[in-house]
Design an enzyme around this catalytic site. Structure first.
Site, PDB file in Angstrom:
ATOM      1  N   ARG A  56       0.822  -1.198   0.000  1.00 64.40           N
ATOM      2  CA  ARG A  56       0.000   0.000   0.000  1.00 64.40           C
ATOM      3  C   ARG A  56       0.868   1.265   0.000  1.00 64.40           C
ATOM      4  NH1 ARG A  56      -2.530   1.569   3.801  1.00 64.40           N
ATOM      5  NH2 ARG A  56      -1.504   0.489   5.503  1.00 64.40           N
ATOM      6  N   LYS A 211      -8.544  -2.425  -0.179  1.00 63.85           N
ATOM      7  CA  LYS A 211      -8.556  -1.582   1.010  1.00 63.85           C
ATOM      8  C   LYS A 211      -9.331  -0.288   0.783  1.00 63.85           C
ATOM      9  CE  LYS A 211      -6.494  -4.237   3.897  1.00 63.85           C
ATOM     10  NZ  LYS A 211      -7.307  -4.882   4.960  1.00 63.85           N
ATOM     11  N   HIS A 230     -12.026  -4.708  11.128  1.00 65.86           N
ATOM     12  CA  HIS A 230     -10.920  -5.324  10.406  1.00 65.86           C
ATOM     13  C   HIS A 230     -10.597  -6.634  11.110  1.00 65.86           C
ATOM     14  CE1 HIS A 230      -6.438  -5.047   9.014  1.00 65.86           C
ATOM     15  NE2 HIS A 230      -7.154  -5.755   8.174  1.00 65.86           N
ATOM     16  N   SER A 248      -2.207  -6.411   9.213  1.00 62.64           N
ATOM     17  CA  SER A 248      -1.611  -7.303   8.230  1.00 62.64           C
ATOM     18  C   SER A 248      -0.363  -7.971   8.808  1.00 62.64           C
ATOM     19  CB  SER A 248      -1.254  -6.505   6.975  1.00 62.64           C
ATOM     20  OG  SER A 248      -0.677  -7.336   6.016  1.00 62.64           O
ATOM     21  N   LYS A 252      -4.359 -13.287  10.855  1.00 61.62           N
ATOM     22  CA  LYS A 252      -5.818 -13.422  10.757  1.00 61.62           C
ATOM     23  C   LYS A 252      -6.221 -14.487   9.746  1.00 61.62           C
ATOM     24  CE  LYS A 252      -7.088  -9.364   9.513  1.00 61.62           C
ATOM     25  NZ  LYS A 252      -5.740  -8.984   9.121  1.00 61.62           N
ATOM     26  N   THR A 253      -5.638 -14.407   8.552  1.00 60.81           N
ATOM     27  CA  THR A 253      -6.026 -15.340   7.495  1.00 60.81           C
ATOM     28  C   THR A 253      -5.658 -16.768   7.870  1.00 60.81           C
ATOM     29  OG1 THR A 253      -5.795 -13.640   5.804  1.00 60.81           O
ATOM     30  CG2 THR A 253      -5.697 -15.920   5.071  1.00 60.81           C
ATOM     31  N   ASP A 267     -10.910 -11.155   6.651  1.00 65.10           N
ATOM     32  CA  ASP A 267     -10.359  -9.800   6.801  1.00 65.10           C
ATOM     33  C   ASP A 267     -11.356  -8.707   7.164  1.00 65.10           C
ATOM     34  OD1 ASP A 267      -7.985  -8.255   6.760  1.00 65.10           O
ATOM     35  OD2 ASP A 267      -8.547  -7.410   4.835  1.00 65.10           O
ATOM     36  N   ARG A 338       1.406 -11.923  -2.338  1.00 67.76           N
ATOM     37  CA  ARG A 338       0.004 -12.167  -1.980  1.00 67.76           C
ATOM     38  C   ARG A 338      -0.641 -13.148  -2.958  1.00 67.76           C
ATOM     39  NH1 ARG A 338      -2.408  -9.700   2.719  1.00 67.76           N
ATOM     40  NH2 ARG A 338      -0.906  -8.122   3.393  1.00 67.76           N
TER      41      ARG A 338
END
Length: 550
Positions: A56, A211, A230, A248, A252-253, A267, A338
């Site tokens: 980002r 995002k 989030h 990030s 989480k994933t 997410d 990713r």
């Protein structure tokens, strides 16, 4: 607020030229035919971008400041960078001109939100088939019964020009001056909430599109009584729902992909009076270090074999050898490689990702200092404090310019994407936690036995064991000791854990004095940030008292 007539007419004309809602296979074929990605031996598509598009670009993410909406946006937040309406109009002019000159255009009409009552129409117009495929993968189909009352007449439109660059001289004094390049920036990610328009110009990182969608939902949902979070979410066999919040790189994933619990999403979710619902249709997982033995669900989703015209998972900026094999431990291109794939590629997902109210909330922190316990229980005041602080260590590659972990505080574990004033989110979360008697835990997925570079990253098998104990309720009655600096309640034991000494982070260090110094330093960072961000907000004294102390 409507777009001015000339702009609207041009936007309508561009949309009319675009291929609308092409089938997935057609988008895959177009992506390959236009050389925007290449089929891999397994069937997934591989793509690579320039260095500025491997993460980002928060310094180039800007928001139009208008009298109609400025009071609802927290302009004290470094993530809300204002631009004038006239600057956005210049960006819109450039975006429309580039789209008008394109030989092919793609339009995807999708939805954000699995609950049709508050799902938002999200239209993307782009000159890149890969971007259209990404939105088809990540954003949801239009609800069969149509959109509900919240956003039915209020769609959001994104214009995406990933491979174009702005003329820096045209934006001198209007956009950021890039000291490294010695000129004004040549890219922008811009949002106009009042006109319900977004522009991605010059960033090919696919996460930028995702995002931006999340950010606009975070702006529009709270006034409708829905809390955007989030987080990942999954559901146990008896219907118990868990939310996992974290920035990030905190897991989480990975942690939400549990064979014993059905996944809602990895997410982004909304928590309404009816319960929890996923925003998305796909997953956008980090690939660096992905281990098929430890994370088989994610690995299979990305690398299972299928014909490339059907597969369509997107592998972004990963290191691929000439043989077509990926080295997922190689960071030379970026540590932020990713993969985007449909949720349906996982074997244990809820077909309609809506569920009841969460029984458990987990705050994930990848602590590079190595001083947080692997798991701790939080009371209400502590939960509110950690929610406000949103601590983790920013990991390399998540944003451009980050090369080593550093402590960061991101309110609500999603600060860059939470544009409204803090109370709009915090008050709603506190109320819902109380209403539904939700248990809250802090889980450290970072380091143990020393800081980054000295200690070891938490073993994911240990994290899963502790997490499962929390979700099952097995930790609820375990005796705890308060951490002397961070004040959270550290369990003395955990069912299935052979060596409970690892629960006390100080015991994992060979030098206790070094641990004390490092822990005091981090607690001091908490104190300093809390004073800057919330010292004059009139918070409940119980929340103030829950802040770590050196």
């Amino acid at each position: 607020m409507r777009i001015s007539t000339p702009f609207q007419a041009r936007l309508d004309a561009v949309a009319g030229r675009a291929v609308p809602d092409a089938p997935r296979e057609a988008l895959i074929r177009a992506t390959v035919a236009r050389r925007e990605a290449w089929p891999t031996p397994g069937g997934a598509l591989a793509t690579w971008a320039a260095a500025e598009s491997t993460g980002r670009c928060p310094l180039d993410t800007v928001t139009v400041r208008r009298p109609e909406s400025e009071a609802s946006i927290d302009w004290d937040s470094a993530n809300n960078i204002p631009i004038e309406a006239s600057t956005f109009d210049m960006l819109l002019e450039d975006a429309l001109a580039a789209l008008e000159a394109a030989d092919s255009l793609f339009l995807t009409r999708r939805a954000l939100g699995a609950d049709p009552r508050w799902a938002m129409p999200f239209d993307t117009i782009t000159d890149k088939a890969l971007t259209a495929l990404f939105t088809e993968t990540m954003f949801r189909p239009i609800p069969e019964a149509g959109f509900g009352p919240v956003f039915r007449e209020r769609p959001f439109t994104l214009l995406a020009l990933p491979d174009h660059k702005l003329d820096p001289a045209r934006y001198d004094g209007r956009l950021r001056y890039d000291n490294g390049a010695g000129r004004t920036t040549n890219l922008a990610i811009a949002m106009d909430y009042d006109r319900r328009l977004g522009i991605v110009y010059g960033s090919a990182y696919l996460g930028t599109v995702k995002k931006l969608g999340f950010t606009v939902m975070n702006y529009y949902l709270p006034p409708a009584g829905i809390l955007p979070i989030h987080c990942a979410a999954n559901e146990g066999p008896d219907g118990d729902v868990a939310l996992m919040l974290g920035l990030s790189g905190t897991g989480k994933t990975t942690l939400s992909a549990d064979p014993d619990r059905v996944l809602l999403g990895d997410d982004e979710h909304g928590w309404s009076d009816a319960g929890v619902a996923n925003f998305e249709y796909g997953c956008y997982a980090k690939l660096i270090g992905l281990d098929p033995l430890r994370e088989p669900e994610i690995h299979h989703a990305v690398f299972h074999a299928d014909d490339w015209t059907r597969h369509g998972a997107i592998i972004e900026n990963a290191y691929m050898l000439p043989t077509g094999r990926f080295d997922l431990c190689d960071e030379r291109l970026t540590p932020n490689s990713r993969a985007a794939y449909p949720l349906s590629y996982l074997t244990n997902v809820k077909p309609v990702p809506v569920a009841g109210h969460p029984r458990t909330i987990v705050f994930l922190a990848a602590d590079a200092n190595g001083v947080l316990p692997p798991i701790a229980r939080l009371d209400k005041a502590q939960a509110m404090l950690w929610f406000l602080m949103g601590y983790t260590s920013k990991l390399a590659g998540t944003e451009t310019g980050i090369v080593a972990p550093r402590s960061t505080f991101s309110r609500f574990f999603g600060g860059p994407f939470m544009p409204r004033n803090p109370g709009d989110y915090a008050d709603m979360l506190g109320r819902r936690m109380t209403e539904h008697n939700t248990d809250v835990y802090l889980v450290n997925t970072g380091w143990s036995g020393g800081p980054y570079g000295v200690g070891q990253r938490m073993d994911i098998r240990l994290t899963r064991l502790l997490l499962n104990a929390a979700l099952s309720g097995a930790l609820r009655d375990v005796p705890c000791d308060p951490d002397p600096r961070f004040l959270v309640c550290v369990p003395r034991s955990c069912p299935g854990l052979d060596d409970p000494s690892i629960l006390n982070p100080r015991r994992t260090w060979s030098d206790p004095a070094a641990f004390d110094a490092r822990a005091s330093g981090l607690a001091g960072e908490f104190q300093a940030h809390f004073a800057r961000a919330y010292g004059n907000k009139g918070l409940d004294p119980a929340i103030v008292a829950a802040c770590p102390r050196p």
